[in-house]
Each structure stands twice: as structure tokens, then as C-alpha cells.
Design a protein around this motif. Sequence first.
Motif, PDB file in Angstrom:
ATOM      1  N   GLU A 206     -15.964   6.675  10.523  1.00 61.79           N
ATOM      2  CA  GLU A 206     -15.943   5.440   9.750  1.00 61.79           C
ATOM      3  C   GLU A 206     -17.309   5.141   9.141  1.00 61.79           C
ATOM      4  O   GLU A 206     -17.407   4.465   8.129  1.00 61.79           O
TER       5      GLU A 206
ATOM      6  N   SER B 197     -11.381   2.083   2.657  1.00 65.33           N
ATOM      7  CA  SER B 197     -10.119   2.493   2.048  1.00 65.33           C
ATOM      8  C   SER B 197      -9.925   1.759   0.730  1.00 65.33           C
ATOM      9  O   SER B 197      -9.964   0.524   0.678  1.00 65.33           O
TER      10      SER B 197
ATOM     11  N   ARG C 232      -5.431   5.812  -3.354  1.00 68.91           N
ATOM     12  CA  ARG C 232      -5.151   6.065  -1.938  1.00 68.91           C
ATOM     13  C   ARG C 232      -6.307   6.784  -1.246  1.00 68.91           C
ATOM     14  O   ARG C 232      -6.178   7.202  -0.104  1.00 68.91           O
TER      15      ARG C 232
ATOM     16  N   GLU D 163      -7.047  -0.998   0.154  1.00 66.29           N
ATOM     17  CA  GLU D 163      -7.196  -2.343   0.694  1.00 66.29           C
ATOM     18  C   GLU D 163      -7.904  -3.286  -0.265  1.00 66.29           C
ATOM     19  O   GLU D 163      -7.883  -4.505  -0.070  1.00 66.29           O
TER      20      GLU D 163
ATOM     21  N   ASP E  51      -1.053   7.324  -6.008  1.00 69.66           N
ATOM     22  CA  ASP E  51      -2.429   7.781  -5.854  1.00 69.66           C
ATOM     23  C   ASP E  51      -3.020   8.110  -7.216  1.00 69.66           C
ATOM     24  O   ASP E  51      -3.428   9.241  -7.485  1.00 69.66           O
TER      25      ASP E  51
ATOM     26  N   ASP F 232     -10.721   7.217  -0.354  1.00 75.22           N
ATOM     27  CA  ASP F 232     -11.774   6.464   0.312  1.00 75.22           C
ATOM     28  C   ASP F 232     -13.041   6.518  -0.528  1.00 75.22           C
ATOM     29  O   ASP F 232     -13.281   7.473  -1.264  1.00 75.22           O
TER      30      ASP F 232
ATOM     31  N   SER G 174       0.809  -1.212   0.000  1.00 73.86           N
ATOM     32  CA  SER G 174       0.000   0.000   0.000  1.00 73.86           C
ATOM     33  C   SER G 174       0.845   1.267   0.000  1.00 73.86           C
ATOM     34  O   SER G 174       0.463   2.264  -0.589  1.00 73.86           O
TER      35      SER G 174
ATOM     36  N   ARG H 247     -17.336   4.014   5.467  1.00 71.92           N
ATOM     37  CA  ARG H 247     -16.112   4.416   4.776  1.00 71.92           C
ATOM     38  C   ARG H 247     -15.238   3.193   4.506  1.00 71.92           C
ATOM     39  O   ARG H 247     -15.098   2.304   5.353  1.00 71.92           O
TER      40      ARG H 247
END
Length: 824
Positions: A652, A584, A568, A587, A525, A570, A520, A582
Motif C-alpha cells: 500500500e 485506487s 480500474r 474510488e 477500465d 492504481d 465500481s 497507493r
Amino acid sequence: MARRKPPQSEDLFDVEEKIVEVDVQEEMEGAFLEYAYSVIYSRALPDARDGLKPVQRRILYSMDELGLRPDKAHVKCSRVVGEVMGKYHPHGDSAIYDAMVRMAQPFTMRLPLVDGHGNFGSLDDGPAASRYTEARMAPAALLMTGGLDESTVDFVPNYDDQLLQPEVLPAAFPNLLVNGASGIAVGMATNMPPHNLVEVIGAARHLIANPDADLEALMRFVPGPDLPLGGRIVGLDGIREAYETGRGSFRTRATARIENVTPRKKGIVVTDLPYLVGPEKVIEKVKQLVQSKKLQGISDIIDLTDRTKGLHLVIEVKTGFNPEAVLEQLYKLTPMEESFGINNVALVDGQPRTLGLRELLKVYVDFRTSVVRRRTEHRLGKRQDRLHLVEGLLVAILDIDEVIQLIRSSDDTAMARQRLMQVFDLSQLQADYILELQLRRLTKFSRIELEAERDELLREIERLQAILDDPQVLLAVVSDELAEVAKEHGTPRRTVLLESDGQSGTTSAATAGAKGAAASLEVPDDPCWVLLSSTGLLARTSDAEPLETGGRRAKHDVIVSRVRTTARGDVGLVTSAGRVVRLSVVELPALPPTAGAPSLSGGAPLSAFVDLPPAESVLALTSLAGEGPGLALGTLQGVVKRVNPDYPGNKESFEVISLKDGDRVVGAVELTTGEESLVFVTTDAQLLHYPASLVRPQGRSGGGMAGIKLSPGATVVGFSAVDPAAENVVVTVAGSADALPGTEAGSVKVTDMWAYPSKGRATGGVRCHRFLRGESVLTLGWAGAAPPMAASANGVAVDLPETNDKRDGSGVPAAAPISAVAAP
């Protein structure tokens, strides 16, 4: 040479001793062949018709004879074992009890046949002794034994020729495919995984309707095994090979995710293990590898499994170690990833054969057709015999005075019987039945009852004779009975099917996700797309290339939502409870660049990233950038809302609509221009669309405004947003309100969007689908860009009909139940 003495008589001095010479090689060969045949036919291999080994069949038959039905009390397992061993199964009690335990374990069988009470073991521990446990037949076992008293199958003598036992059980569902089988014989073995009952019956019914159906058509209904505890299957190529040849393999992988177990320490949480792998086996292997220093980075492993949360293993990762790399080592070195070898060996006409999916279904369909035919013949004979007696009784009642006088004037019963037969032209059975007639049956009301019974018997005989006279009617009865079984006992699919990544052939979606997360910090990005499929798979593209046509993958699933973001950044998951969770992007597993439609074969399931309550589901993706016209929501009770994109950057999850009691979000769409048309579709086949500009944007705490006027009892079944300048269509699916979801295909209709006039907000809309006989509600409503693409609940593609010009016309029968529709 070996010598064998014949049996001696009681008087040893009267019989001369004889010695019989036997060739040792011939004796051993003969004895071994007899033993091998006995193991293959009488112990280790299941019958392809009912899917049972002899011991399993004898257990169910004995429980049926004892009356241990689901509505009766449990009895000691020792009693059942003794009954089976004493009457039918000449082997040890431990073998019988072990087979009985397996039929009661929900983690072993997809549809358990025995309802156990007590300690029947776990994936790591064995069961308690039979004197401590109790059992009775499970509801599915009644489907296996139903019809035994109607001459549906042949009976054969037991081991001592004292009793009769069924050669095979009637089996009202394809038990061999649904529950699988395993066994080791002499020189051969069988190992078959469980499958979903609804899918298997769907394939069987398709084969009945289309006897020439090929494997590809059947796999549209049965895409792969469905394991009792769910999990994930990796490698669909091996499954297809097994369905074609009877031999193949696939890999089952544990479901795991990375979490913060403490504010400063990460851990690996395992919520699902491969088929028949217990947590203690994994814990023991992990500890062994850590002690031998073959596995590094693990500080502790804690088993938090309980009856409420289910399996819950927490593997704590040492500070300074990459948890994604540790997870990869766990998959590689421990039973968290296991291989399952499929070997479909079963007995067909007493001979072991290796069968593919089509052959397994064909054997079962032919057998079930024979069962239904024999049952119909039995019922027809019973009703004809009863009609014969009723007709004789009616003759006697019409001339009852003469009958009584004739009997009174007879010297004995034999004379009365003979005179009745001569005077009234009756058979001996009819005459005997009249002689046994009770006086209370001589009333006028009794005659009316007998005439009504005669008429009912005539109708029933005509119906049964029609089944026997027409093979197509017989097959229709078999198909309808299978559909009823699926409706009553079917459950949704539990196992997620994942294809390989095309490199090693065994790398799963979770592996790709772990690799992406492990790197990661090195991921630039760059712009990308995040995709959500109808079966709940998430993934991101590796570049910002625009998505081409084809919300559908090449073999499986459709893409129901997508959002553009950066690697990168959300994104938000919009749920039916009106929340945004939320997520990421880094991931998510990255998909390799492909030409044409993107493939989610490398995607990972939603459960790997977010835990939701059972009643809450993810509907769509949304951008959290805080730009654009925002999100549009439609609820079950007809409320519409446009959300101002002022999302908090430190939460979150957060609410985006205030819902009333009993209401939930049924559709969520990310608006791009604000000039789109919002479309509501209701369960009573009403469609309403109007410009999004008629809905005033509100803050996150707002409750929305009236979107559509609903009729009493109606609810919203679909909410969409379409670009008025594009070529749009409406897809509606109708069905019965009483049908189990996923069991009824219903009728589907595709109509151009221009056929529906625009109306004002909060009005009633126009009719969009006319129901056929047996249909009462719309089960799905969707509007979007053409061409639409549909999929079933397990992601299998479903073909849609041609466009219908009539906005209120009826649909055409769907090829399979449709659960999702998507656009390019």
C-alpha cells in the motif's frame, strides 16, 4: 378600559383616591414596542463595529477591569459573573455565564476571547456550574479592549447611573466576521458563520487601499466561511448570495471514508461532523432510524473519540450491504449533513440592518479609523502636556540659583508661584511643577535627560500630527496594525470549500465520490486522467480526452499534478517523506466532461482517502505502471534522484528515496521522455538546471546524488522538470523569512527560461531574483510551460505579472500570498 392606581402616600386618609383610565390597546402596543426595542438593542443583536452583544462586551470590560489578562492566574467564573451582573448587566447570572462559556469554546468561536479552565462543555454536553470553572482573558481579548484608556470610544452610564461602561470596544480586528454571531430578537434574528482572521484582514486592507473595490475583489480574499473545527462546506453560490445581500445558505457535510474495520467487514469512519453537531446527536439519530427500520445495513456504531485522535466514529456495515449506499443514506437522514442559513443582521448606528460582506467590512474600517484617530489625538494631547512641563522645568534648571532664591524669599506658596510666573514667563502648571521639584533632579545628568526627553517628545508630536493631518497616513496606520494582528494571531484555513455539482445544488464532492465507488464493478477500465489540485482535491476525468489549457478552474484552485491511467488501475501519491502511497482510481469522484479547463468542483479532499502524519504532505501524482523513464525527486538539502519504476505490486506504501536526517522531498515530477531539464531553485535566489540524463537512475533504496551546491543556510524551495523544446518560464516569489506563511504577499517575478544558462550537476547555479527592501528569502520557485497560473493557500486565483526579461531583476508586489503555481 383598564384602571391603574397612582402611588399612595403614607397617610391613606389624607389623600383622596384617584383612578387613571388607560386604553388597553395603546398600553400593550407601547409596552411591546419598548420590550422589542430593548431586546434588539440591548440583548440579542451584535454591534457591527466590535461584533459583540452587550453582555459579551460587558464581560470583556469587567475582566479587563479585574486585570484578568493572559499572563495572570485564572479566577472563578462566579466572580466574573457577579461583577458583570452587579455593575453592568441587569439580567440573570445564567445568561451571563452562558455567554461567557460560548466565548471560551474553541468549537464555537474561530478565535476564542476567553481562556477557560475546567469543564466548559462540548458539542453534546453543557458546561459545569460557574462555581467549578475558572477563566481569564484570551490573547485575542486584549485586541478587543486595547486602547480603552486612551479615549478611543465613548462611555455611557450603566443601568443605575452609578458607573460608566464603553458603548463599544475598540476591536483591533473584525470580530463580527471572524467569530460570527447568533441571536434571536423580536421579529428578527442574526446567524453569521465564523471566518478566517487572515482572510478577513486581507479583505479589509484591500478595501482600505481600494475604497471602490467590488464584491468579486473582496471574495478573492474571503472565498467563504472558515469553521472552527474545519470540515467541508458545500454550495458556494449561497455563500456569494449572502456576501452580496446579507442572506444565503450553505451545507456543511461530515468527513467520512470507507475502511476495513475487520478483515471481512467494512465500516464508515467519520472524522469530522458539520458545524455545532456533536457525535452523540448523530449516534442517537442513527440508532433511532435503525430501530424504526428506516435505515438498513448498519450493525453497530462505536464512538472512539478521544483527545489524541479527536472525533472518530466507526459505523460498521453489515455483510452484503454496499457501504457507499449506506453512507448516502446517512447523509440524507442524519445530521451528518446540515444546512446553515446566513442572516447578517447587526446594529449600525443603533439600527438593525442586513449587511453584505462589503458593508460589514466598510462599517468596521470606518470604525477602526475613528478609533485610531481618537487614540492619536489622545496621545498627541498627552505628549503636548508633558512637553509643556518639561520646557518649564528646563527653564528652571538653567537659572536654578535664581529660582531657589526667589522661592526662599517668598512668604508662601502662592507668592512663590506668582513670582515664578512673572519672572520666568511660566504658566501656572509649569510653576506648580517646579515647586514640586525634588532636589535630586538638579544634577547635570538630569538636565541631559530632560533635553533628550524634550527632543523625543517633539519627534513624537510631529509623527502624531502627521497622522492627523493626512487621511492617507491615518489609513496606512490602520492597515499596518491589522497586518500585525494577522501575523501574530492568524492561523491557516481549516475548512475546505466545495462547489455544487450543478444538478441538485447541494451534492458535494464526497457524494460524487461515493456514487463513483458504489458503481465500481460496472465502471469500464477506460483510460482517464487523475488530477490533484493545490488545495488537496483529488478527482479523475470521465474520459481520456487530453487536458486543454488552464490548470486553473473557472473560479477556484489550480491543478498542480496529473497522471494518465485507467479507471480500474492504481496511482501513487508522492509525499514529502519520500514515500509513494497507493490509491485506487475507481474510488475517486469522476468529473463530468467539460469544454476547456477541467473543474475540480466535484473533487474530494486527500484526507478522505489517505491518513498522513502532520509533518508529511502530498507533492505529486505518479503512475505505478512500471513504464517510462520514471520519477525525478528533489530534496530540501539539494539531493536529486531518478527512480527506476520497478514498484512493488502488493504494498500500500513504499519508499522511493532514502533521506538523511532533517531532509525531505520538496518536488516530484513524472518524467515522460527522459530528455527533460531538471530545475532547482533555492531560498537565496539561485537557479540551476541541467539535463535529466546527467542523473543516473537508481533503485527505490538509493539515496540519490548531489543535485545543487547550496550556500550556507540556504535550502531548496522548488524543484521542477521542463521540456527543453517547449516555451517555459520561471516564477519566483520573494518575502521575509520572519513573516507568517500566508500573511505576506511579497513580490513575484516571471522570467523566460531561456534567460538562465544550463550548468553542470551539483554546481551553484545563477541568480534568479533580486530582493527588495524587507525581503530575505524566496518563498516559492517554479519552472514549467507557459502560461503559468497561480493560486493562494485557499485556492483563490492570483494574477501574475508580465514576463520580465531580466533574470536577476526584482519582482513586483503580488496581489495576494501565492502558495502554488501550475501550468497547462
